[in-house]
Scaffold this motif. Structure first.
Motif, PDB file in Angstrom:
ATOM      1  N   VAL A 242      37.700  52.815 -78.951  1.00 33.07           N
ATOM      2  CA  VAL A 242      39.035  53.037 -78.396  1.00 33.07           C
ATOM      3  C   VAL A 242      40.019  53.514 -79.468  1.00 33.07           C
ATOM      4  O   VAL A 242      40.180  52.880 -80.512  1.00 33.07           O
ATOM      5  N   VAL A 243      40.648  54.653 -79.170  1.00 35.61           N
ATOM      6  CA  VAL A 243      41.756  55.155 -79.978  1.00 35.61           C
ATOM      7  C   VAL A 243      42.986  55.131 -79.078  1.00 35.61           C
ATOM      8  O   VAL A 243      42.931  55.605 -77.948  1.00 35.61           O
ATOM      9  N   VAL A 244      44.072  54.541 -79.566  1.00 33.47           N
ATOM     10  CA  VAL A 244      45.257  54.384 -78.737  1.00 33.47           C
ATOM     11  C   VAL A 244      46.404  55.228 -79.301  1.00 33.47           C
ATOM     12  O   VAL A 244      46.604  55.259 -80.517  1.00 33.47           O
ATOM     13  N   VAL A 245      47.126  55.895 -78.428  1.00 35.31           N
ATOM     14  CA  VAL A 245      48.345  56.615 -78.832  1.00 35.31           C
ATOM     15  C   VAL A 245      49.508  55.953 -78.099  1.00 35.31           C
ATOM     16  O   VAL A 245      49.416  55.707 -76.891  1.00 35.31           O
ATOM     17  N   VAL A 246      50.572  55.644 -78.820  1.00 39.60           N
ATOM     18  CA  VAL A 246      51.710  54.991 -78.175  1.00 39.60           C
ATOM     19  C   VAL A 246      52.983  55.824 -78.257  1.00 39.60           C
ATOM     20  O   VAL A 246      53.205  56.554 -79.225  1.00 39.60           O
ATOM     21  N   SER A 247      53.808  55.659 -77.214  1.00 39.76           N
ATOM     22  CA  SER A 247      55.173  56.195 -77.209  1.00 39.76           C
ATOM     23  C   SER A 247      56.111  55.125 -77.755  1.00 39.76           C
ATOM     24  O   SER A 247      55.718  53.977 -77.937  1.00 39.76           O
TER      25      SER A 247
ATOM     26  N   SER B 111      54.169  62.615 -76.746  1.00 37.47           N
ATOM     27  CA  SER B 111      53.041  61.721 -77.048  1.00 37.47           C
ATOM     28  C   SER B 111      51.806  62.073 -76.223  1.00 37.47           C
ATOM     29  O   SER B 111      50.671  61.859 -76.677  1.00 37.47           O
ATOM     30  N   ASP B 112      52.010  62.592 -75.027  1.00 39.00           N
ATOM     31  CA  ASP B 112      50.866  63.049 -74.221  1.00 39.00           C
ATOM     32  C   ASP B 112      50.060  64.079 -75.005  1.00 39.00           C
ATOM     33  O   ASP B 112      48.832  64.059 -75.018  1.00 39.00           O
ATOM     34  N   THR B 113      50.789  64.982 -75.652  1.00 38.02           N
ATOM     35  CA  THR B 113      50.122  66.057 -76.382  1.00 38.02           C
ATOM     36  C   THR B 113      49.390  65.514 -77.605  1.00 38.02           C
ATOM     37  O   THR B 113      48.276  65.942 -77.915  1.00 38.02           O
ATOM     38  N   THR B 114      49.992  64.537 -78.285  1.00 40.09           N
ATOM     39  CA  THR B 114      49.286  63.878 -79.389  1.00 40.09           C
ATOM     40  C   THR B 114      47.942  63.344 -78.899  1.00 40.09           C
ATOM     41  O   THR B 114      46.905  63.542 -79.534  1.00 40.09           O
ATOM     42  N   ALA B 115      47.979  62.653 -77.753  1.00 44.19           N
ATOM     43  CA  ALA B 115      46.769  62.004 -77.239  1.00 44.19           C
ATOM     44  C   ALA B 115      45.691  63.031 -76.913  1.00 44.19           C
ATOM     45  O   ALA B 115      44.529  62.868 -77.279  1.00 44.19           O
ATOM     46  N   VAL B 116      46.077  64.109 -76.245  1.00 39.99           N
ATOM     47  CA  VAL B 116      45.075  65.087 -75.846  1.00 39.99           C
ATOM     48  C   VAL B 116      44.533  65.830 -77.065  1.00 39.99           C
ATOM     49  O   VAL B 116      43.333  66.103 -77.161  1.00 39.99           O
ATOM     50  N   ALA B 117      45.406  66.121 -78.027  1.00 40.63           N
ATOM     51  CA  ALA B 117      44.946  66.809 -79.238  1.00 40.63           C
ATOM     52  C   ALA B 117      43.962  65.935 -80.014  1.00 40.63           C
ATOM     53  O   ALA B 117      42.930  66.415 -80.491  1.00 40.63           O
TER      54      ALA B 117
END
Ligand code: ASP
Ligand code: MG
Length: 422
Positions: free
Chosen positions: A36-41, A154-160
């Motif tokens: 699991v890799v998590v990206v947060v706003s 942050s959505d873009t960070t996650a997809v990238a």
């Protein structure tokens, strides 16, 4: 065992209780054996609050300092989430965007990702840790400065990150159960979309549906990252956004959903000479003033006087610049009048299946006619038809069209779990 990138939006990490809930979700997935890799706003309305505070101090903030300030919101979230997960006995390591290898260009406030080198993230998960990454930011390697990706980035960070790590899925957690056939605040009987193409999602997002950062969908489409948009407040399945590789095998529904947008203004240029070169001149003036243009309609010159009208819709924020530059060229172009109408809104009907169903526009116009709604402008793409109507009839229009295309659910499906709507 899958490699999952999970992105939690601001309302999912709004306070410490929410943070603990997210920690529990992450741990559950980690314990199930997934990587699991998590990206947060940033927490809740933090980004807006930082903007407000900066605004109290100055009207002319240096762009570099603003980006550094705004990037702090996501860093608070990443650190607190890492603390909560570690406290529960699972190893978690937090990374800023720069540490996670997100490289951007130098455009402050609206930077593009130019590359992702997620070595430290990959190492952390290889060593059994959960990796937590601050969304919305990256580092310009030429200047060593922090840049942010634009609101909702942050959505873009996650997809990238998902693309560069080769993740099996990128899960976007929000405060609703996915994408709906219309905004549930306008159409309470809106239905959850179970599966939709990235192409349709792009059309919906570009025409006012506040679902995902546009660039995140573009990234997902280009790099074939399957997206699953779902709520962090429930365990329900959300909406799967499939990419072109998979799209070929899916039979497209005729209509996927309706987006609406109130943020456009209409401008009509009356009396444009009906000769080659005049439209070119007008649009190069507008482009030079940085005006973004959505719909363009030119009337057929039927009056026989050699003049025609051009109507266009532009973002609210660009209206003043458009009026100014055109007013300045009125003489030169022989324009007789500039009519400006801010009280319009756009309804967009989107569906990949409409390609092969020519009756879709007839049905749309009939639904609007039955509801007594006048259409100002019409534009379309292969998989979208948009109409510009009076702002105060836009909600009625959305409801009428939703019903006409049989999109209403039998039961209320849409629940909004959190968020302040700010
Ligand atoms: N915190 C940033 C914003 O509010 C980025 C994001 O939430 O995606 O726009
Ligand atoms: Mg957001």
């Amino acid at each position: 065992m899958a490699l999952v990138v999970q992105k939690y939006g601001g309302s999912s990490v709004a306070d410490l209780a929410a943070m603990r809930r997210v920690a529990a979700r992450v741990i559950e997935r980690h314990n199930a054996g997934d990587t699991v890799v998590v990206v947060v706003s940033a927490m809740g309305d933090t980004t807006d609050e930082l903007l407000d505070m900066a605004g109290e101090l100055t009207d002319n903030p240096p762009a570099r300092e603003m980006d550094l300030l705004l990037s702090a919101g996501e860093r608070i979230s990443m650190s607190l989430l890492a603390l909560a997960i570690n406290e529960a006995g699972v190893s978690a390591t937090a990374f800023t965007g720069a540490q996670a290898g997100l490289r951007t260009d130098g455009q402050y406030g609206q930077a593009s990702i130019v590359g992702v080198v997620p070595e430290r993230v990959a190492r952390a998960v290889r060593e059994g840790s959960v990796a937590i990454v601050a969304g919305f930011q990256g580092l310009d390697y030429d200047t060593d400065n922090v840049n942010t990706l634009g609101r909702g980035g942050s959505d873009t960070t996650a997809v990238a990150l998902a693309a560069s790590l080769g993740a099996d899925v990128c899960e976007i957690y929000t405060d609703v159960d996915g994408l709906f056939t219309a905004d549930p605040r306008i159409v309470p009987t809106a239905r959850r979309i179970t599966s939709i193409s990235s192409e349709e999602t792009l059309e919906l997002a570009a025409h006012g549906a506040k679902i995902l950062h546009l660039r995140a969908v573009e990234f997902a489409r280009r790099y074939h990252v399957p997206l699953h948009v779902r709520s962090s407040f429930s365990d329900k399945e959300g909406t799967w956004i499939h990419t072109s590789k998979q799209e070929d095998t899916v039979e497209a529904p005729i209509i996927s959903g309706i987006a609406h947008d109130r943020s456009n203004d209409k401008l009509t240029i009356v009396g444009v000479r009906d000769q080659p070169g005049f439209a070119a001149r007008i649009f190069s003036l507008l482009a030079g003033a940085g005006v973004q243009i959505d719909t363009i309609v030119q009337d057929v010159a039927t009056a026989g006087n050699g003049f025609t009208n051009i109507s266009l819709t532009i973002p609210e924020g660009d209206a003043a610049a458009a009026q100014e530059v055109l007013a300045g060229a009125k003489e030169e172009l022989g324009i007789s009048d500039l009519q400006f109408n801010p009280n319009v809104g756009t309804l967009s009907l989107v569906g990949a299946g409409m390609r092969s169903h020519p009756w879709v526009s007839a049905k749309l116009f009939d639904a609007l006619f039955q509801a007594g709604i006048n259409i100002h402008l019409i534009s379309s793409s292969e998989i979208r038809i948009s109409v510009v109507v009076d702002d105060d009839r836009l909600d009625d229009a959305v409801r009428a069209v939703h019903t006409a295309f049989d999109l209403d659910a039998d039961q209320i499906e849409a629940v909004v779990y959190g968020g302040t709507g700010r």
